[in-house]
Scaffold this motif. Structure first.
Motif, PDB file in Angstrom:
ATOM      1  N   GLY A 194       0.802  -1.224   0.000  1.00 37.78           N
ATOM      2  CA  GLY A 194       0.000   0.000   0.000  1.00 37.78           C
ATOM      3  C   GLY A 194       0.828   1.264   0.000  1.00 37.78           C
ATOM      4  O   GLY A 194       0.275   2.367  -0.151  1.00 37.78           O
ATOM      5  N   TYR A 195       2.134   1.152   0.176  1.00 36.04           N
ATOM      6  CA  TYR A 195       3.037   2.297   0.113  1.00 36.04           C
ATOM      7  C   TYR A 195       3.877   2.256  -1.167  1.00 36.04           C
ATOM      8  O   TYR A 195       4.139   3.283  -1.793  1.00 36.04           O
ATOM      9  N   ASN A 196       4.274   1.068  -1.541  1.00 34.92           N
ATOM     10  CA  ASN A 196       5.155   0.902  -2.695  1.00 34.92           C
ATOM     11  C   ASN A 196       4.510   1.425  -3.980  1.00 34.92           C
ATOM     12  O   ASN A 196       5.133   2.154  -4.753  1.00 34.92           O
ATOM     13  N   ILE A 197       3.246   1.081  -4.198  1.00 33.74           N
ATOM     14  CA  ILE A 197       2.555   1.490  -5.424  1.00 33.74           C
ATOM     15  C   ILE A 197       2.415   3.006  -5.483  1.00 33.74           C
ATOM     16  O   ILE A 197       2.536   3.624  -6.547  1.00 33.74           O
ATOM     17  N   VAL A 198       2.188   3.616  -4.325  1.00 37.28           N
ATOM     18  CA  VAL A 198       2.075   5.073  -4.267  1.00 37.28           C
ATOM     19  C   VAL A 198       3.407   5.726  -4.594  1.00 37.28           C
ATOM     20  O   VAL A 198       3.476   6.692  -5.379  1.00 37.28           O
ATOM     21  N   LYS A 199       4.474   5.199  -4.014  1.00 45.08           N
ATOM     22  CA  LYS A 199       5.809   5.764  -4.228  1.00 45.08           C
ATOM     23  C   LYS A 199       6.199   5.734  -5.709  1.00 45.08           C
ATOM     24  O   LYS A 199       6.641   6.745  -6.271  1.00 45.08           O
ATOM     25  N   ILE A 200       6.012   4.589  -6.344  1.00 46.89           N
ATOM     26  CA  ILE A 200       6.405   4.449  -7.749  1.00 46.89           C
ATOM     27  C   ILE A 200       5.505   5.297  -8.648  1.00 46.89           C
ATOM     28  O   ILE A 200       5.977   5.977  -9.561  1.00 46.89           O
ATOM     29  N   ASN A 210       3.805   7.995  -7.856  1.00 46.54           N
ATOM     30  CA  ASN A 210       4.057   9.423  -7.628  1.00 46.54           C
ATOM     31  C   ASN A 210       5.352   9.876  -8.291  1.00 46.54           C
ATOM     32  O   ASN A 210       5.457  11.013  -8.756  1.00 46.54           O
ATOM     33  N   GLN A 211       6.348   9.020  -8.325  1.00 46.52           N
ATOM     34  CA  GLN A 211       7.602   9.363  -8.995  1.00 46.52           C
ATOM     35  C   GLN A 211       7.376   9.648 -10.474  1.00 46.52           C
ATOM     36  O   GLN A 211       8.042  10.508 -11.054  1.00 46.52           O
ATOM     37  N   GLN A 212       6.447   8.948 -11.066  1.00 49.56           N
ATOM     38  CA  GLN A 212       6.193   9.105 -12.492  1.00 49.56           C
ATOM     39  C   GLN A 212       5.169  10.197 -12.810  1.00 49.56           C
ATOM     40  O   GLN A 212       5.205  10.787 -13.886  1.00 49.56           O
ATOM     41  N   ASN A 213       4.265  10.465 -11.860  1.00 42.86           N
ATOM     42  CA  ASN A 213       3.160  11.387 -12.146  1.00 42.86           C
ATOM     43  C   ASN A 213       3.170  12.669 -11.315  1.00 42.86           C
ATOM     44  O   ASN A 213       2.401  13.585 -11.597  1.00 42.86           O
ATOM     45  N   ASN A 214       4.006  12.689 -10.277  1.00 46.58           N
ATOM     46  CA  ASN A 214       4.145  13.898  -9.458  1.00 46.58           C
ATOM     47  C   ASN A 214       2.792  14.363  -8.891  1.00 46.58           C
ATOM     48  O   ASN A 214       2.518  15.549  -8.783  1.00 46.58           O
ATOM     49  N   SER A 215       1.958  13.414  -8.503  1.00 44.06           N
ATOM     50  CA  SER A 215       0.600  13.732  -8.064  1.00 44.06           C
ATOM     51  C   SER A 215       0.568  14.542  -6.771  1.00 44.06           C
ATOM     52  O   SER A 215      -0.234  15.473  -6.628  1.00 44.06           O
ATOM     53  N   ILE A 216       1.410  14.182  -5.817  1.00 47.47           N
ATOM     54  CA  ILE A 216       1.394  14.877  -4.524  1.00 47.47           C
ATOM     55  C   ILE A 216       1.808  16.328  -4.695  1.00 47.47           C
ATOM     56  O   ILE A 216       1.246  17.238  -4.062  1.00 47.47           O
ATOM     57  N   ALA A 217       2.782  16.588  -5.554  1.00 47.00           N
ATOM     58  CA  ALA A 217       3.204  17.967  -5.804  1.00 47.00           C
ATOM     59  C   ALA A 217       2.052  18.783  -6.394  1.00 47.00           C
ATOM     60  O   ALA A 217       1.863  19.957  -6.038  1.00 47.00           O
ATOM     61  N   LYS A 218       1.266  18.171  -7.269  1.00 48.25           N
ATOM     62  CA  LYS A 218       0.112  18.863  -7.858  1.00 48.25           C
ATOM     63  C   LYS A 218      -0.928  19.174  -6.793  1.00 48.25           C
ATOM     64  O   LYS A 218      -1.514  20.258  -6.773  1.00 48.25           O
ATOM     65  N   VAL A 219      -1.133  18.212  -5.892  1.00 47.60           N
ATOM     66  CA  VAL A 219      -2.104  18.415  -4.820  1.00 47.60           C
ATOM     67  C   VAL A 219      -1.651  19.537  -3.887  1.00 47.60           C
ATOM     68  O   VAL A 219      -2.453  20.363  -3.444  1.00 47.60           O
ATOM     69  N   LYS A 220      -0.361  19.581  -3.598  1.00 49.14           N
ATOM     70  CA  LYS A 220       0.177  20.579  -2.667  1.00 49.14           C
ATOM     71  C   LYS A 220       0.022  22.012  -3.180  1.00 49.14           C
ATOM     72  O   LYS A 220       0.034  22.952  -2.389  1.00 49.14           O
ATOM     73  N   GLN A 221      -0.118  22.180  -4.484  1.00 50.67           N
ATOM     74  CA  GLN A 221      -0.290  23.517  -5.045  1.00 50.67           C
ATOM     75  C   GLN A 221      -1.572  24.174  -4.542  1.00 50.67           C
ATOM     76  O   GLN A 221      -1.677  25.392  -4.469  1.00 50.67           O
ATOM     77  N   TYR A 222      -2.554  23.334  -4.187  1.00 53.55           N
ATOM     78  CA  TYR A 222      -3.859  23.856  -3.776  1.00 53.55           C
ATOM     79  C   TYR A 222      -4.214  23.434  -2.358  1.00 53.55           C
ATOM     80  O   TYR A 222      -5.381  23.407  -1.979  1.00 53.55           O
ATOM     81  N   VAL A 223      -3.186  23.127  -1.563  1.00 52.27           N
ATOM     82  CA  VAL A 223      -3.424  22.585  -0.229  1.00 52.27           C
ATOM     83  C   VAL A 223      -4.185  23.568   0.666  1.00 52.27           C
ATOM     84  O   VAL A 223      -5.001  23.155   1.498  1.00 52.27           O
ATOM     85  N   LYS A 224      -3.969  24.877   0.498  1.00 49.49           N
ATOM     86  CA  LYS A 224      -4.629  25.854   1.368  1.00 49.49           C
ATOM     87  C   LYS A 224      -6.148  25.812   1.237  1.00 49.49           C
ATOM     88  O   LYS A 224      -6.870  26.108   2.191  1.00 49.49           O
ATOM     89  N   ASN A 225      -6.635  25.479   0.040  1.00 49.49           N
ATOM     90  CA  ASN A 225      -8.075  25.468  -0.198  1.00 49.49           C
ATOM     91  C   ASN A 225      -8.670  24.063  -0.243  1.00 49.49           C
ATOM     92  O   ASN A 225      -9.831  23.892  -0.587  1.00 49.49           O
ATOM     93  N   SER A 226      -7.865  23.078   0.115  1.00 49.21           N
ATOM     94  CA  SER A 226      -8.314  21.695  -0.002  1.00 49.21           C
ATOM     95  C   SER A 226      -9.044  21.231   1.254  1.00 49.21           C
ATOM     96  O   SER A 226      -8.655  21.564   2.374  1.00 49.21           O
ATOM     97  N   HIS A 272      -1.161  -2.516 -14.755  1.00 47.86           N
ATOM     98  CA  HIS A 272       0.070  -2.884 -15.457  1.00 47.86           C
ATOM     99  C   HIS A 272       1.046  -3.590 -14.508  1.00 47.86           C
ATOM    100  O   HIS A 272       1.746  -4.525 -14.898  1.00 47.86           O
ATOM    101  N   PHE A 273       1.083  -3.117 -13.256  1.00 50.47           N
ATOM    102  CA  PHE A 273       1.986  -3.686 -12.257  1.00 50.47           C
ATOM    103  C   PHE A 273       1.525  -5.071 -11.825  1.00 50.47           C
ATOM    104  O   PHE A 273       2.344  -5.982 -11.633  1.00 50.47           O
ATOM    105  N   TYR A 274       0.205  -5.195 -11.652  1.00 54.67           N
ATOM    106  CA  TYR A 274      -0.380  -6.469 -11.208  1.00 54.67           C
ATOM    107  C   TYR A 274      -1.528  -6.813 -12.168  1.00 54.67           C
ATOM    108  O   TYR A 274      -2.708  -6.566 -11.862  1.00 54.67           O
ATOM    109  N   PRO A 275      -1.221  -7.387 -13.321  1.00 56.83           N
ATOM    110  CA  PRO A 275      -2.223  -7.611 -14.379  1.00 56.83           C
ATOM    111  C   PRO A 275      -3.370  -8.524 -13.947  1.00 56.83           C
ATOM    112  O   PRO A 275      -3.195  -9.444 -13.146  1.00 56.83           O
ATOM    113  N   ASN A 276      -4.539  -8.191 -14.486  1.00 58.44           N
ATOM    114  CA  ASN A 276      -5.736  -9.044 -14.394  1.00 58.44           C
ATOM    115  C   ASN A 276      -6.279  -9.216 -12.976  1.00 58.44           C
ATOM    116  O   ASN A 276      -7.006 -10.176 -12.704  1.00 58.44           O
TER     117      ASN A 276
END
Length: 306
Positions: free
Chosen positions: A112-118, A120-136, A172-176
């Motif tokens: 449950g942590y590994n999939i998030v880490k990998i 996020n490294q490719q999609n930078n999702s947390i950084a995008k979320v942090k841009q609007y953290v004040k209003n979230s 893709h990581f865990y098919p089917n």
């Protein structure tokens, strides 16, 4: 392209008349009130793409058999569709999270942590979320867990678009392991975003602007009364394709029988009651009537199996 002039509503009425739009059902006074109080010209006029123009002669370029009331009704139908589609998309979003988390919990290769880490490294999702953290509304979660975020919290803070990407990435990581094809979530994302931004869905039902998904094409072929050529033509329209995909994915993802029954009945009432209120407006417009029948058949298939 030259800039278009901003015209007051009374001059917009004359502009529409010059384009061949009639005011026989809805008179000019009511049309002006509608433009001033209920909708605006740019959005309303977009629905005229569903109508043909006179090709030649003195009236070349004017619309054929187009009354202002037809545009008004299409804009109203579009509004009802958008509101209900957003409800369905919220149900899908919740059910996606439930399905994904349940699968990860039973996946011995994932903590449950590994999939998030990998991811996020490719999609930078947390950084995008942090841009609007004040209003979230998820501000506390973001601040507390963003540096080491488990999947159960990560799925709560990312956008619906990133959630769709995450499901596809996991597949893709865990098919089917997932009970649906995650690539079909992208049309759902597109129509969801269009509705959230109040974009017109049915403004051009004749456009051929998307390559239909094979799974959706095959599904439709099992029950549709349309010929193969006509089915493909309908599915090449993005609005029709994405709406049919939404219905298909709703049935595949939302497991709550109670919720599914309620929402599909809502959709049925919209299709079989409200959308038929002014059916006579569109009896001579195959673009509108064929789209209606196509969606009605897809819904009927889901209701039959529900």
């Amino acid at each position: 392209m030259p800039q278009k002039k901003l015209l007051p509503s009374n001059k917009l009425i004359q502009h529409m008349k010059d384009k061949g739009i009639q005011f026989n059902i809805c008179n000019e006074q009511h049309a002006q009130h509608f433009l001033e109080e209920h909708n605006y010209y740019f959005k309303l006029a977009s629905y005229r793409k569903n109508y043909d123009k006179i090709p030649c002669g003195d009236n070349a370029g004017k619309y054929i058999d187009l009354d202002f009331a037809y545009l008004q009704e299409l804009s109203t139908i579009d509004m009802y569709l958008r509101y209900l589609i957003l409800e369905l998309c919220l149900d899908i979003e919740h059910s996606l999270k439930v399905s994904l988390l349940n699968d990860i919990e039973s996946n011995n290769n994932e903590d449950g942590y590994n999939i998030v880490k990998i991811f996020n490294q490719q999609n930078n999702s947390i950084a995008k979320v942090k841009q609007y953290v004040k209003n979230s509304y998820a501000k506390e979660i973001i601040n507390k867990y963003s540096n080491n975020c488990p999947i159960c919290l990560f799925s709560e803070i990312i956008t619906f678009g990133d959630l769709c990407k995450l499901c596809n990435f996991y597949n893709h990581f865990y098919p089917n392991r997932l009970p649906y094809k995650p690539t079909l979530l992208y049309p759902v994302r597109d129509i969801r975003n269009g509705c959230a931004h109040s974009n017109c869905l049915i403004c051009n039902l004749r456009a051929q602007n998307v390559a239909p998904n094979n799974e959706i094409t095959n599904w439709i072929s099992t029950f549709s009364s349309f010929s193969k050529t006509k089915r493909l033509k309908m599915l090449r329209n993005k609005s029709i394709h994405d709406l049919v995909t939404l219905l298909y994915m709703y049935n595949a993802i939302v497991k709550s029988e109670y919720l599914r029954k309620i929402q599909l009945k809502k959709f049925s009432r919209l299709i079989n009651r409200r959308l038929l209120k002014h059916r006579n407006y569109f009896i001579n417009n195959p673009a509108v009537t064929n789209a209606y029948i196509f969606i009605r058949e897809a819904l009927a298939e889901l209701l039959k199996n529900d």
